[in-house]
Enzyme design. Structure first.
Site, PDB file in Angstrom:
ATOM      1  CB  ALA A  33      12.443  32.459 -36.937  1.00  0.00           C
ATOM      2  CG  HIS A  35      19.190  34.501 -37.658  1.00  0.00           C
ATOM      3  ND1 HIS A  35      20.218  34.369 -38.577  1.00  0.00           N
ATOM      4  CD2 HIS A  35      18.698  33.243 -37.482  1.00  0.00           C
ATOM      5  CE1 HIS A  35      20.354  33.108 -38.925  1.00  0.00           C
ATOM      6  NE2 HIS A  35      19.438  32.401 -38.294  1.00  0.00           N
ATOM      7  CD  GLU A  36      21.756  41.522 -39.118  1.00  0.00           C
ATOM      8  OE1 GLU A  36      22.545  41.552 -40.084  1.00  0.00           O
ATOM      9  OE2 GLU A  36      20.760  42.265 -39.032  1.00  0.00           O
ATOM     10  CG  HIS A  38      17.699  33.766 -42.073  1.00  0.00           C
ATOM     11  ND1 HIS A  38      17.220  33.741 -40.784  1.00  0.00           N
ATOM     12  CD2 HIS A  38      17.740  32.467 -42.478  1.00  0.00           C
ATOM     13  CE1 HIS A  38      16.976  32.499 -40.424  1.00  0.00           C
ATOM     14  NE2 HIS A  38      17.288  31.702 -41.433  1.00  0.00           N
ATOM     15  CD  GLN A  62      13.245  21.670 -43.699  1.00  0.00           C
ATOM     16  OE1 GLN A  62      13.080  22.134 -44.833  1.00  0.00           O
ATOM     17  NE2 GLN A  62      14.195  22.114 -42.888  1.00  0.00           N
ATOM     18  N   GLY A 154      23.731  29.494 -46.416  1.00  0.00           N
ATOM     19  CA  GLY A 154      24.753  29.679 -45.394  1.00  0.00           C
ATOM     20  C   GLY A 154      25.558  28.414 -45.158  1.00  0.00           C
ATOM     21  NE  ARG A 194      15.401  23.344 -35.238  1.00  0.00           N
ATOM     22  CZ  ARG A 194      15.358  23.150 -36.552  1.00  0.00           C
ATOM     23  NH1 ARG A 194      16.334  23.648 -37.318  1.00  0.00           N
ATOM     24  NH2 ARG A 194      14.366  22.478 -37.112  1.00  0.00           N
TER      25      ARG A 194
END
Length: 294
Positions: A33, A35-36, A38, A62, A154, A194
């Site tokens: 999923a 996004h910028e 990642h 997890q 991140g 999320r």
């Protein structure tokens, strides 16, 4: 050209080939999923390494029994397109059975697990029992499979970064764990897979988490360590007043997740927060050092 790899053998064959050519390897680990946020990690790896691998694996161990494993967004084809645009060299997208061939789906089913003590006893650790054990167990396995020189994480999930850094250090792995700045939307909300759980009204509220944490960090920068208790209490009250459903915690620790005690330089501190908003659990943090002199 992006290589899509599904087996451990294929990944090892590819990395051996790169090693034989003298190439350095960077790895970005994700649950997909993308996004910028990642993709900014891919960019960082691209700048520093000859070859870049991204792992795409929704790690079941997890997640707790009442968490969102089944509804976690899965957008594999879109992820592959984004990685091609970013000139990622390979993506490792294994089946669950490839990583956990004994059928493990919960951390308490795992025969061999990795536990980082201390750092997992604060912040999200007590609220998500077993979560970090599931993360470190899977990440260590991925590091052995990919055989990278550097791995990129991140700072939004700062505790996760700190735990993985400690695990790599404790295990003596020849891998550098590289922290990367949190990527944010224009209104300050940290990018997260999320965030798709939020409806439009909740999405309008969500940026107030980071805004409140930053105000707290600025106050600590200006007034010192003695105001931490009062500041975290005020942040929690503000978040509830702004419409968040639950404040799990607002706490202050050093960058190594040590306690904020007398004599700790404020520049070493971060203000951490976790909240619930609708069906989403949102995390963020603000570095006091960024507010010093601001």
């Amino acid at each position: 050209m992006l290589r899509v790899l599904h087996t451990i053998e294929d990944v090892r064959e590819q990395t051996r080939e790169w090693r034989a050519a003298g190439s350095s390897i960077g790895c970005v680990m994700t649950m997909g999923a993308l996004h910028e946020g990642h993709l900014s990690l891919v960019d960082a790896a691209r700048r520093e390494c000859d070859k870049v691998v991204l792992t795409l694996f929704v790690n079941p161990i997890q997640f707790g029994p009442s968490e969102d494993f089944d509804r976690y967004p899965r957008t594999e084809e879109a992820d592959f397109r984004a990685l091609r645009d970013r000139e990622c060299d390979a993506v490792f997208a294994p089946a669950t059975e490839t990583i956990f061939p004994l059928g493990e789906r919960r951390i308490d089913q795992v025969r061999t697990k990795v536990v980082v003590r201390g750092l997992t006893d604060v912040l999200c650790g007590p609220r998500r029992p077993g979560h970090f054990d599931g993360v470190t167990t899977e990440v260590l396995k991925m590091l052995h499979i990919v055989d990278c020189d550097r791995t990129y994480w991140g700072e939004k999930d700062y505790q996760q970064y700190a735990v993985i850094r400690a695990m790599v250090e404790d295990q003596g792995l020849p891998v550098k764990v590289v922290p990367c700045p949190t990527m944010r939307d224009v209104d300050g909300l940290a990018l997260s897979s999320r965030n798709t759980y939020l409806d439009s009204g909740q999405r309008a509220i969500a940026p107030r988490l980071y805004a409140a944490l930053r105000r707290g960090a600025r106050r600590i920068a200006e007034q010192g360590i003695d105001v931490i208790g009062e500041t975290t209490k005020q942040i929690a009250e503000t978040l509830l007043a702004h419409g968040f459903d639950l404040v799990e915690y607002v706490e202050v620790y050093t960058g190594s997740l040590g306690p904020a005690v007398a004599g700790t330089p404020v520049e070493e501190l971060r203000v951490f927060g976790a909240v619930r908003l609708g069906g989403a659990r949102l995390l963020d943090n603000a570095a006091v050092a960024d507010e010093v002199g601001g």
